[in-house]
Design a protein around this motif. Structure first.
Motif, PDB file in Angstrom:
ATOM      1  N   ARG A   1      35.722  45.278  37.073  1.00  0.00           N
ATOM      2  CA  ARG A   1      37.135  45.625  37.011  1.00  0.00           C
ATOM      3  C   ARG A   1      37.552  45.801  35.562  1.00  0.00           C
ATOM      4  NH1 ARG A   1      39.610  41.113  35.232  1.00  0.00           N
ATOM      5  NH2 ARG A   1      38.609  39.136  35.641  1.00  0.00           N
TER       6      ARG A   1
ATOM      7  N   TRP B   1      31.759  42.411  41.583  1.00  0.00           N
ATOM      8  CA  TRP B   1      32.771  43.408  41.293  1.00  0.00           C
ATOM      9  C   TRP B   1      32.876  43.660  39.796  1.00  0.00           C
ATOM     10  CZ3 TRP B   1      34.421  45.582  45.623  1.00  0.00           C
ATOM     11  CH2 TRP B   1      34.315  44.853  46.793  1.00  0.00           C
TER      12      TRP B   1
ATOM     13  N   HIS C   1      43.051  43.667  34.890  1.00  0.00           N
ATOM     14  CA  HIS C   1      43.380  43.900  36.302  1.00  0.00           C
ATOM     15  C   HIS C   1      42.878  42.760  37.172  1.00  0.00           C
ATOM     16  CE1 HIS C   1      42.708  45.575  40.370  1.00  0.00           C
ATOM     17  NE2 HIS C   1      43.897  46.093  40.135  1.00  0.00           N
ATOM     18  N   THR C   2      43.720  42.320  38.074  1.00  0.00           N
ATOM     19  CA  THR C   2      43.333  41.310  39.041  1.00  0.00           C
ATOM     20  C   THR C   2      43.821  41.763  40.409  1.00  0.00           C
ATOM     21  OG1 THR C   2      43.584  39.575  37.396  1.00  0.00           O
ATOM     22  CG2 THR C   2      43.494  38.876  39.674  1.00  0.00           C
ATOM     23  N   ALA C   3      42.912  41.894  41.362  1.00  0.00           N
ATOM     24  CA  ALA C   3      43.309  42.249  42.726  1.00  0.00           C
ATOM     25  C   ALA C   3      43.950  41.024  43.358  1.00  0.00           C
ATOM     26  CB  ALA C   3      42.088  42.685  43.525  1.00  0.00           C
TER      27      ALA C   3
ATOM     28  N   ILE D   1      35.261  46.460  30.302  1.00  0.00           N
ATOM     29  CA  ILE D   1      35.152  46.088  31.710  1.00  0.00           C
ATOM     30  C   ILE D   1      34.885  44.596  31.801  1.00  0.00           C
ATOM     31  CG2 ILE D   1      34.338  48.341  32.500  1.00  0.00           C
ATOM     32  CD1 ILE D   1      31.515  47.096  32.664  1.00  0.00           C
TER      33      ILE D   1
END
Length: 163
Positions: free
Chosen positions: A13, A11, A17-19, A5
């Motif tokens: 994530r 946050w 992963h990148t929002a 993680i």
């Protein structure tokens, strides 16, 4: 779970992963962001003012800013009043400095307002935002810094697993 993680501010994530914003929202944020920073960073325009200035629909500006807020890049201090996360972190440091300068360790709206060189209304909105998030603890007209929450808005470095 080390390496499985990544912590990014408030946050958690997956490391890969990148929002992201949709391209249209990304373009709108690129137009909005400079107007929330610089010399006017403690007095950013409200959503309606941004909409007028950019010639965009107010609902589109609000939606984009709420998305950016969910990504941790901005904070809605008061209704339709957004500050970039870096500015929120700076405001928290200013509140801490105001408390440190007071012999009783208290932050008052007047002392905070004076340090921001801003109006009382905005200073109180910011302090109430910090109250809601536990950065400050309010008793009457006095606020003290909650040492356990003072770094809430400081962006933590993103940790990626070793390759």
């Amino acid at each position: 779970r080390e390496g499985r993680i990544a912590v990014d501010g408030a946050w958690v994530r997956l490391p890969g992963h990148t929002a992201r914003l949709a391209p249209a929202d990304e373009a709108l944020w690129a137009d909005i962001a400079p107007k929330l920073g610089g010399a006017a960073r403690f007095r950013p325009p409200r959503v309606r003012d941004l909409a007028t200035e950019l010639g965009e629909d107010e609902a589109d500006i609000r939606r984009a800013l709420k998305l950016v807020s969910r990504l941790g890049q901005a904070d809605e201090i008061a209704h339709d009043h957004f500050f970039p996360r870096e500015v929120t972190a700076e405001l928290a440091e200013i509140a801490c400095a105001a408390a440190a300068a007071d012999p009783r360790g208290v932050v008052t709206a007047a002392a905070f307002r004076d340090r921001l060189d801003n109006g009382r209304k905005v200073a109180i909105q910011i302090l109430e935002f910090f109250d809601r998030h536990g950065v400050t603890i309010r008793r009457g007209d006095e606020r003290r810094i909650n040492s356990r929450r003072r770094d809430l808005f400081r962006r933590a470095p993103v940790t990626e697993p070793d390759a």
